[in-house]
Motif scaffolding. Structure first.
Motif, PDB file in Angstrom:
ATOM      1  N   THR A  25       0.832  -1.206   0.000  1.00 16.37           N
ATOM      2  CA  THR A  25       0.000   0.000   0.000  1.00 16.37           C
ATOM      3  C   THR A  25       0.868   1.258   0.000  1.00 16.37           C
ATOM      4  OG1 THR A  25      -1.731  -1.179   1.194  1.00 16.37           O
ATOM      5  CG2 THR A  25      -1.825   1.225   1.237  1.00 16.37           C
ATOM      6  N   HIS A  26       1.934   1.239   0.774  1.00 12.66           N
ATOM      7  CA  HIS A  26       2.825   2.392   0.852  1.00 12.66           C
ATOM      8  C   HIS A  26       3.508   2.638  -0.498  1.00 12.66           C
ATOM      9  CE1 HIS A  26       5.202   5.408   2.864  1.00 12.66           C
ATOM     10  NE2 HIS A  26       6.315   4.839   2.458  1.00 12.66           N
ATOM     11  N   ILE A  27       3.944   1.591  -1.141  1.00 13.78           N
ATOM     12  CA  ILE A  27       4.564   1.742  -2.460  1.00 13.78           C
ATOM     13  C   ILE A  27       3.552   2.309  -3.451  1.00 13.78           C
ATOM     14  CG2 ILE A  27       5.583   0.511  -4.420  1.00 13.78           C
ATOM     15  CD1 ILE A  27       6.803  -1.431  -2.335  1.00 13.78           C
ATOM     16  N   ASP A  28       2.325   1.810  -3.414  1.00  9.30           N
ATOM     17  CA  ASP A  28       1.281   2.310  -4.306  1.00  9.30           C
ATOM     18  C   ASP A  28       1.030   3.794  -4.069  1.00  9.30           C
ATOM     19  OD1 ASP A  28      -0.742   2.271  -6.239  1.00  9.30           O
ATOM     20  OD2 ASP A  28      -2.267   1.715  -4.773  1.00  9.30           O
ATOM     21  N   THR A  29       0.985   4.197  -2.800  1.00 11.16           N
ATOM     22  CA  THR A  29       0.775   5.601  -2.455  1.00 11.16           C
ATOM     23  C   THR A  29       1.922   6.468  -2.966  1.00 11.16           C
ATOM     24  OG1 THR A  29      -0.442   4.953  -0.483  1.00 11.16           O
ATOM     25  CG2 THR A  29       0.390   7.206  -0.543  1.00 11.16           C
ATOM     26  N   LEU A  30       3.147   6.002  -2.790  1.00 14.08           N
ATOM     27  CA  LEU A  30       4.312   6.764  -3.247  1.00 14.08           C
ATOM     28  C   LEU A  30       4.330   6.908  -4.765  1.00 14.08           C
ATOM     29  CD1 LEU A  30       7.091   5.329  -0.911  1.00 14.08           C
ATOM     30  CD2 LEU A  30       6.076   7.614  -0.824  1.00 14.08           C
ATOM     31  N   VAL A  31       3.967   5.826  -5.457  1.00 16.60           N
ATOM     32  CA  VAL A  31       3.936   5.873  -6.927  1.00 16.60           C
ATOM     33  C   VAL A  31       2.856   6.844  -7.386  1.00 16.60           C
ATOM     34  CG1 VAL A  31       3.379   4.526  -8.982  1.00 16.60           C
ATOM     35  CG2 VAL A  31       4.930   3.587  -7.272  1.00 16.60           C
ATOM     36  N   SER A  32       1.688   6.769  -6.768  1.00 14.24           N
ATOM     37  CA  SER A  32       0.565   7.643  -7.154  1.00 14.24           C
ATOM     38  C   SER A  32       0.880   9.112  -6.940  1.00 14.24           C
ATOM     39  CB  SER A  32      -0.686   7.277  -6.358  1.00 14.24           C
ATOM     40  OG  SER A  32      -1.083   5.965  -6.648  1.00 14.24           O
ATOM     41  N   SER A  33       1.640   9.402  -5.882  1.00 14.90           N
ATOM     42  CA  SER A  33       1.964  10.793  -5.591  1.00 14.90           C
ATOM     43  C   SER A  33       3.230  11.265  -6.312  1.00 14.90           C
ATOM     44  CB  SER A  33       2.138  10.985  -4.083  1.00 14.90           C
ATOM     45  OG  SER A  33       3.303  10.315  -3.634  1.00 14.90           O
ATOM     46  N   THR A  38      10.119   5.254 -10.418  1.00 14.34           N
ATOM     47  CA  THR A  38       9.501   4.012 -10.874  1.00 14.34           C
ATOM     48  C   THR A  38      10.440   2.833 -10.710  1.00 14.34           C
ATOM     49  OG1 THR A  38       8.172   5.252 -12.461  1.00 14.34           O
ATOM     50  CG2 THR A  38       8.375   2.900 -12.835  1.00 14.34           C
ATOM     51  N   SER A  39      11.706   3.021 -11.026  1.00 19.37           N
ATOM     52  CA  SER A  39      12.664   1.920 -10.909  1.00 19.37           C
ATOM     53  C   SER A  39      12.833   1.484  -9.447  1.00 19.37           C
ATOM     54  CB  SER A  39      14.014   2.301 -11.509  1.00 19.37           C
ATOM     55  OG  SER A  39      14.522   3.455 -10.880  1.00 19.37           O
ATOM     56  N   ALA A  40      12.795   2.429  -8.530  1.00 18.53           N
ATOM     57  CA  ALA A  40      12.895   2.091  -7.109  1.00 18.53           C
ATOM     58  C   ALA A  40      11.659   1.316  -6.660  1.00 18.53           C
ATOM     59  CB  ALA A  40      13.063   3.351  -6.270  1.00 18.53           C
ATOM     60  N   ALA A  41      10.497   1.752  -7.105  1.00 24.84           N
ATOM     61  CA  ALA A  41       9.253   1.054  -6.758  1.00 24.84           C
ATOM     62  C   ALA A  41       9.262  -0.361  -7.320  1.00 24.84           C
ATOM     63  CB  ALA A  41       8.052   1.828  -7.285  1.00 24.84           C
ATOM     64  N   LYS A  42       9.756  -0.526  -8.540  1.00 24.21           N
ATOM     65  CA  LYS A  42       9.837  -1.862  -9.134  1.00 24.21           C
ATOM     66  C   LYS A  42      10.770  -2.760  -8.333  1.00 24.21           C
ATOM     67  CE  LYS A  42       8.802  -0.747 -13.949  1.00 24.21           C
ATOM     68  NZ  LYS A  42       9.330  -0.706 -15.326  1.00 24.21           N
ATOM     69  N   GLY A  43      11.878  -2.213  -7.875  1.00 20.62           N
ATOM     70  CA  GLY A  43      12.821  -2.994  -7.079  1.00 20.62           C
ATOM     71  C   GLY A  43      12.216  -3.432  -5.756  1.00 20.62           C
ATOM     72  N   LEU A  44      11.509  -2.527  -5.093  1.00 24.67           N
ATOM     73  CA  LEU A  44      10.853  -2.873  -3.842  1.00 24.67           C
ATOM     74  C   LEU A  44       9.760  -3.919  -4.065  1.00 24.67           C
ATOM     75  CD1 LEU A  44      10.575   0.691  -2.295  1.00 24.67           C
ATOM     76  CD2 LEU A  44      12.040  -1.177  -1.495  1.00 24.67           C
ATOM     77  N   LEU A  45       9.001  -3.744  -5.123  1.00 26.34           N
ATOM     78  CA  LEU A  45       7.954  -4.712  -5.430  1.00 26.34           C
ATOM     79  C   LEU A  45       8.539  -6.082  -5.765  1.00 26.34           C
ATOM     80  CD1 LEU A  45       5.364  -2.675  -7.496  1.00 26.34           C
ATOM     81  CD2 LEU A  45       4.992  -3.823  -5.315  1.00 26.34           C
ATOM     82  N   TYR A  46       9.662  -6.087  -6.452  1.00 21.43           N
ATOM     83  CA  TYR A  46      10.319  -7.357  -6.777  1.00 21.43           C
ATOM     84  C   TYR A  46      10.616  -8.131  -5.499  1.00 21.43           C
ATOM     85  CZ  TYR A  46      13.748 -10.748  -8.344  1.00 21.43           C
ATOM     86  OH  TYR A  46      14.423 -11.922  -8.575  1.00 21.43           O
ATOM     87  N   GLY A  47      11.180  -7.453  -4.515  1.00 17.71           N
ATOM     88  CA  GLY A  47      11.491  -8.102  -3.251  1.00 17.71           C
ATOM     89  C   GLY A  47      10.248  -8.604  -2.540  1.00 17.71           C
TER      90      GLY A  47
END
Length: 83
Positions: A25-33, A38-47
């Motif tokens: 949820t936090h990653i989604d919020t950060l991406v939306s705002s 994007t590359s950092a969010a993808k890396g976190l989501l990968y983990g």
């Protein structure tokens, strides 16, 4: 240094579903705002996806817990696709 509270990984316990859900949820919020690259969010989501996949594949995981992890895994995959 002594630790009064044992680390869950050392104790062999699974991470709380609520904490993993909060992370997605936090990653989604950060991406939306636009507050995270994007590359950092993808890396976190990968983990997170790797962790959730491992949990879902655990044969000792009770079925009622498995469905929660599977739902969260699907949410994380959808967010990754959105990126």
């Amino acid at each position: 240094m002594t630790r009064d509270v044992p680390d869950k990984q050392e104790a062999g316990e699974r991470p709380d579903l609520e904490h993993l859900d909060a992370a997605v949820t936090h990653i989604d919020t950060l991406v939306s705002s636009g507050s995270i690259a994007t590359s950092a969010a993808k890396g976190l989501l990968y983990g997170l996806i790797e962790t959730l996949g491992t949990l879902v594949g655990d044969p000792d995981l009770p079925e009622h817990a498995r469905s929660g992890y599977e739902d969260l895994l699907e949410s994380a995959r959808e967010l990754r696709t959105k990126l």
